[in-house]
Design a protein around this motif. Structure first.
Motif, mmCIF file in Angstrom:
data_model
loop_
_atom_site.group_PDB
_atom_site.id
_atom_site.type_symbol
_atom_site.label_atom_id
_atom_site.label_comp_id
_atom_site.label_asym_id
_atom_site.label_seq_id
_atom_site.Cartn_x
_atom_site.Cartn_y
_atom_site.Cartn_z
ATOM 1 N N LYS A 216 0.818 -1.220 0.000
ATOM 2 C CA LYS A 216 0.000 0.000 0.000
ATOM 3 C C LYS A 216 0.852 1.270 0.000
ATOM 4 N N TYR A 217 1.987 1.231 0.688
ATOM 5 C CA TYR A 217 2.831 2.407 0.827
ATOM 6 C C TYR A 217 4.109 2.273 0.005
ATOM 7 N N ARG A 218 4.546 3.401 -0.508
ATOM 8 C CA ARG A 218 5.811 3.445 -1.239
ATOM 9 C C ARG A 218 6.751 4.380 -0.498
ATOM 10 N N GLY B 283 -4.666 17.389 3.444
ATOM 11 C CA GLY B 283 -5.029 16.297 2.539
ATOM 12 C C GLY B 283 -4.594 16.514 1.104
ATOM 13 N N LEU B 284 -3.525 17.288 0.911
ATOM 14 C CA LEU B 284 -3.027 17.524 -0.442
ATOM 15 C C LEU B 284 -2.421 16.254 -1.018
ATOM 16 N N ARG B 285 -2.555 16.098 -2.286
ATOM 17 C CA ARG B 285 -1.961 14.956 -2.979
ATOM 18 C C ARG B 285 -0.520 15.303 -3.374
ATOM 19 N N THR B 286 0.253 14.274 -3.587
ATOM 20 C CA THR B 286 1.627 14.475 -4.032
ATOM 21 C C THR B 286 1.651 15.277 -5.324
ATOM 22 N N SER B 287 0.719 14.980 -6.200
ATOM 23 C CA SER B 287 0.644 15.705 -7.482
ATOM 24 C C SER B 287 0.360 17.193 -7.268
ATOM 25 N N GLU C 278 -2.399 4.431 -3.174
ATOM 26 C CA GLU C 278 -3.807 4.303 -3.538
ATOM 27 C C GLU C 278 -4.474 5.665 -3.726
ATOM 28 N N ASN C 279 -4.146 6.627 -2.847
ATOM 29 C CA ASN C 279 -4.786 7.946 -2.946
ATOM 30 C C ASN C 279 -3.804 9.095 -3.150
ATOM 31 N N ASP C 280 -2.515 8.789 -3.362
ATOM 32 C CA ASP C 280 -1.494 9.800 -3.658
ATOM 33 C C ASP C 280 -1.271 10.790 -2.514
ATOM 34 N N HIS C 281 -1.465 10.333 -1.275
ATOM 35 C CA HIS C 281 -1.249 11.196 -0.115
ATOM 36 C C HIS C 281 0.065 10.854 0.578
ATOM 37 N N ILE C 282 0.653 11.859 1.196
ATOM 38 C CA ILE C 282 1.866 11.668 1.987
ATOM 39 C C ILE C 282 1.461 11.177 3.367
ATOM 40 N N MET C 283 2.056 10.079 3.794
ATOM 41 C CA MET C 283 1.749 9.496 5.094
ATOM 42 C C MET C 283 2.845 9.781 6.124
#
Length: 105
Positions: free
Chosen positions: A22-24, A81-85, A53-58
């Motif tokens: 799930k995580y990269r 809740g910003l996405r990496t993109s 899955e949702n392009d979020h930083i964890m």
């Protein structure tokens, strides 16, 4: 004898991947980057943990010059809740450590 400054370590979020599928984890050795050398530091690195899955930083872990400032950007992105993109679209002033964020991702 020349003494190099001790690099700052700053962290936010999870520290390691919980579910490997799930995580990269993106690790960057930033020791040779110009912002690190300009600050007179020998060591710098970043580890960013993304939920693919949702392009979020964890989680974000920054070692090096001005890490205490850079981590605020990652903390804000996580809180809002910003996405990496979304973060890759931000233009940070150069030459600052924050201008390296897009290369950390």
């Amino acid at each position: 004898m020349q003494y190099l400054p001790i690099p700052v370590l700053a962290s936010v979020g999870i520290s390691e991947e919980k579910e490997s599928d799930k995580y990269r984890v993106i690790f960057r050795d930033r020791s040779t980057w110009s912002t690190t050398r300009r600050a007179g530091m020998e060591f710098a690195a970043s580890k960013i943990i993304l939920d693919e899955e949702n392009d979020h930083i964890m989680g974000a872990h920054i070692l090096g010059p001005n890490a205490e400032e850079v981590i605020n950007i990652f903390a804000m992105a996580m809180r809002l809740g910003l996405r990496t993109s979304d973060i890759r679209k931000v233009v940070f002033t150069y030459p600052t450590i924050c201008s390296d964020i897009r290369y950390m991702l």
